[in-house]
Design a protein around this motif. Structure first.
Motif, PDB file in Angstrom:
ATOM      1  N   LYS A   1       7.928   7.202  11.044  1.00 22.08           N
ATOM      2  CA  LYS A   1       6.582   6.774  11.414  1.00 22.08           C
ATOM      3  C   LYS A   1       5.547   7.917  11.460  1.00 22.08           C
ATOM      4  CE  LYS A   1       4.390   3.470  14.428  1.00 22.08           C
ATOM      5  NZ  LYS A   1       4.430   2.690  15.651  1.00 22.08           N
TER       6      LYS A   1
ATOM      7  N   SER B   1       2.565  10.429   6.908  1.00 23.27           N
ATOM      8  CA  SER B   1       1.475   9.602   6.392  1.00 23.27           C
ATOM      9  C   SER B   1       1.875   8.834   5.140  1.00 23.27           C
ATOM     10  CB  SER B   1       0.237  10.462   6.132  1.00 23.27           C
ATOM     11  OG  SER B   1       0.577  11.562   5.330  1.00 23.27           O
ATOM     12  N   LYS B   2       2.817   9.342   4.370  1.00 21.90           N
ATOM     13  CA  LYS B   2       3.179   8.681   3.103  1.00 21.90           C
ATOM     14  C   LYS B   2       4.697   8.572   3.016  1.00 21.90           C
ATOM     15  CE  LYS B   2      -0.591  11.340   1.268  1.00 21.90           C
ATOM     16  NZ  LYS B   2      -0.788  12.744   0.907  1.00 21.90           N
TER      17      LYS B   2
ATOM     18  N   GLY C   1       3.980  -0.999   8.360  1.00 19.64           N
ATOM     19  CA  GLY C   1       3.227   0.161   8.833  1.00 19.64           C
ATOM     20  C   GLY C   1       2.970   1.141   7.709  1.00 19.64           C
ATOM     21  N   ASN C   2       3.391   2.380   7.914  1.00 19.46           N
ATOM     22  CA  ASN C   2       3.149   3.425   6.911  1.00 19.46           C
ATOM     23  C   ASN C   2       4.211   3.451   5.818  1.00 19.46           C
ATOM     24  OD1 ASN C   2       5.046   4.193   8.898  1.00 19.46           O
ATOM     25  ND2 ASN C   2       4.907   6.318   8.235  1.00 19.46           N
ATOM     26  N   ILE C   3       5.201   2.572   5.898  1.00 22.83           N
ATOM     27  CA  ILE C   3       6.343   2.663   4.986  1.00 22.83           C
ATOM     28  C   ILE C   3       6.280   1.553   3.941  1.00 22.83           C
ATOM     29  CG2 ILE C   3       8.859   2.763   4.808  1.00 22.83           C
ATOM     30  CD1 ILE C   3       8.918   3.309   7.837  1.00 22.83           C
ATOM     31  N   SER C   4       6.332   1.953   2.677  1.00 25.50           N
ATOM     32  CA  SER C   4       6.457   0.941   1.627  1.00 25.50           C
ATOM     33  C   SER C   4       7.911   0.865   1.185  1.00 25.50           C
ATOM     34  CB  SER C   4       5.549   1.270   0.450  1.00 25.50           C
ATOM     35  OG  SER C   4       6.029   2.387  -0.237  1.00 25.50           O
TER      36      SER C   4
ATOM     37  N   LYS D   1       3.870  16.700   8.374  1.00 24.44           N
ATOM     38  CA  LYS D   1       3.675  15.245   8.439  1.00 24.44           C
ATOM     39  C   LYS D   1       2.833  14.704   7.281  1.00 24.44           C
ATOM     40  CE  LYS D   1       6.181  15.066  12.087  1.00 24.44           C
ATOM     41  NZ  LYS D   1       7.008  16.239  11.749  1.00 24.44           N
ATOM     42  N   ASP D   2       2.168  15.571   6.540  1.00 25.30           N
ATOM     43  CA  ASP D   2       1.418  15.073   5.382  1.00 25.30           C
ATOM     44  C   ASP D   2       2.195  15.226   4.069  1.00 25.30           C
ATOM     45  OD1 ASP D   2       1.302  17.797   5.353  1.00 25.30           O
ATOM     46  OD2 ASP D   2      -0.868  17.932   4.996  1.00 25.30           O
TER      47      ASP D   2
ATOM     48  N   GLN E   1       5.731  -3.937   2.962  1.00 26.16           N
ATOM     49  CA  GLN E   1       5.053  -2.850   3.651  1.00 26.16           C
ATOM     50  C   GLN E   1       5.225  -3.053   5.145  1.00 26.16           C
ATOM     51  OE1 GLN E   1       3.125  -0.399   2.030  1.00 26.16           O
ATOM     52  NE2 GLN E   1       2.789   0.673   3.961  1.00 26.16           N
TER      53      GLN E   1
ATOM     54  N   GLU F   1       0.850  -1.173   0.000  1.00 28.01           N
ATOM     55  CA  GLU F   1       0.000   0.000   0.000  1.00 28.01           C
ATOM     56  C   GLU F   1       0.887   1.224   0.000  1.00 28.01           C
ATOM     57  OE1 GLU F   1      -3.718  -1.676   2.604  1.00 28.01           O
ATOM     58  OE2 GLU F   1      -2.372  -0.199   3.444  1.00 28.01           O
TER      59      GLU F   1
END
Ligand code: FE2
Ligand code: FE2
Length: 358
Positions: free
Chosen positions: A238, A241-242, A259-262, A204-205, A257, A29
């Protein structure tokens, strides 16, 4: 995809994934909001391992892999905004190797950003590389995305400075797989402090893309598919968000993936490493979401090597892998499932089984 790679063709191919609709599960994701202020792409070339023989002789296959990647990257239309080079220009860190590799890379049209690899570093601890290319860690902003480059292939000071009689011996030790005399890679305290300060200034966004040479995750320690302080680096990422981490070093396709990290790996232009599981015939060390790339022809020396085109046009990271003499592969975002999929080889039935070697 033809050799003349263009974004329209790429998107058409990516669109076919959505139309097929039957591809299952569960990949990465990701990563970039659809409201990203600008869409763009960049090219990524890595792990050329230019190898000096003597005089002005170099191992021709590794030269060829890099030259081919440079030529193909120059064909991209529309142009990528820039090119990343993911580390291991050289095989044994020699100035001759770095010079020769950089001469080939100078044929690239467009700006190139460089990542340090262990094969560039452990002869002179990065002195010549830095003299030619500048700092080994830095960040910049481009079209609303914050890019960070880390030197992830450092290790303990004692191993680096006190263990080996010569610099060449140190380089040889770090160049080996399954070497009990080796030492795990790390980003280290100083760079993590720098990273914290750098990220403190970023909202952070904002999409964040991190480039490292070794994976900022723990895959297989014996081959240094590993970064010892991976969790501490991940903790700094962390709050965002992306986040996407793109790495070289493993010479194979991996994605994961956490958590939030791909996480996405970059192909090598030199040789492919087998997957640790196929090499050892034991339990898999691969990230859970990896679909192993096909090795259709083990007798073709360029098989399972290549480079990739990373497309941010759709608001997600789509990775298009260019594989000389083999079927190109795409890991593209599927809007139906909300996850990226490998367009051809996601389904188990479509995979070519691993081959038996003697
Ligand atoms: Fe490498
Ligand atoms: Fe490497």
């Amino acid at each position: 995809m033809s050799n003349n790679i263009n974004r329209r063709g790429f998107l058409k191919q990516a669109g076919a994934v959505v139309a097929a609709g039957s591809l299952p599960l569960s990949l990465v994701e990701i990563a970039f909001g659809k409201d990203s202020p600008a869409n763009f792409s960049f090219a990524y070339i890595s792990d050329s391992h230019i190898t000096h023989i003597k005089g002005n002789e170099f191992v021709r296959n590794w030269d060829r892999g890099l030259k081919r990647a440079v030529a193909e990257a120059n064909l991209l239309d529309p142009r990528p905004d820039f090119i990343f080079y993911g580390g291991d220009i050289a095989q044994l860190g020699k100035p001759e190797e770095l010079d020769h590799g950089l001469e080939i890379l100078s044929g690239l049209r467009g700006d190139v950003h460089y990542v340090m690899g262990e094969h560039d570093y452990y002869l002179d601890l990065g002195d010549y590389w830095k003299k030619q290319l500048g700092p080994d860690h830095y960040s910049f902003d481009h079209k609303g995305v914050h890019f960070v480059v880390l030197n992830s292939i450092l290790t303990y000071d004692d191993w680096t400075n006190n263990k080996w009689p010569t610099a060449a011996e140190r380089m040889h030790q770090m160049a080996r797989l399954d070497n009990p005399q080796g030492s795990p890679f790390m980003v280290g305290d100083a760079q993590r402090d720098w990273l914290k300060q750098d990220l403190d200034k970023v909202s952070k966004d904002t999409p964040v893309v991190v480039f490292s040479h070794s994976p900022i995750q723990k895959i297989h320690k014996g081959w240094n598919f590993w970064t010892d302080d991976a969790e501490q680096v991940q903790a700094l990422l962390k709050p965002f968000s992306k986040v996407t981490v793109i790495y070289g070093h493993v010479h194979q396709i991996q994605y994961n993936q956490i958590g939030n990290i791909s996480f996405h790996s970059a192909m090598a232009t030199a040789w492919p490493w087998p997957y640790p599981s196929t090499y050892r015939q034991v339990e898999s060390y691969l990230p859970r979401l990896t679909v192993e790339m096909n090795r259709a022809n083990p007798f073709f020396e360029r098989d399972a090597t290549g480079w990739q085109f990373i497309n941010l046009h759709t608001g997600n990271v789509d990775m298009s892998y260019m594989l000389p003499g083999n079927t190109n592969r795409v890991v593209a975002f599927d809007t139906a499932t909300g996850k990226p999929v490998d367009t051809r080889y996601q389904a188990v039935a479509n995979r070519i089984p691993p081959q038996v070697h003697y």
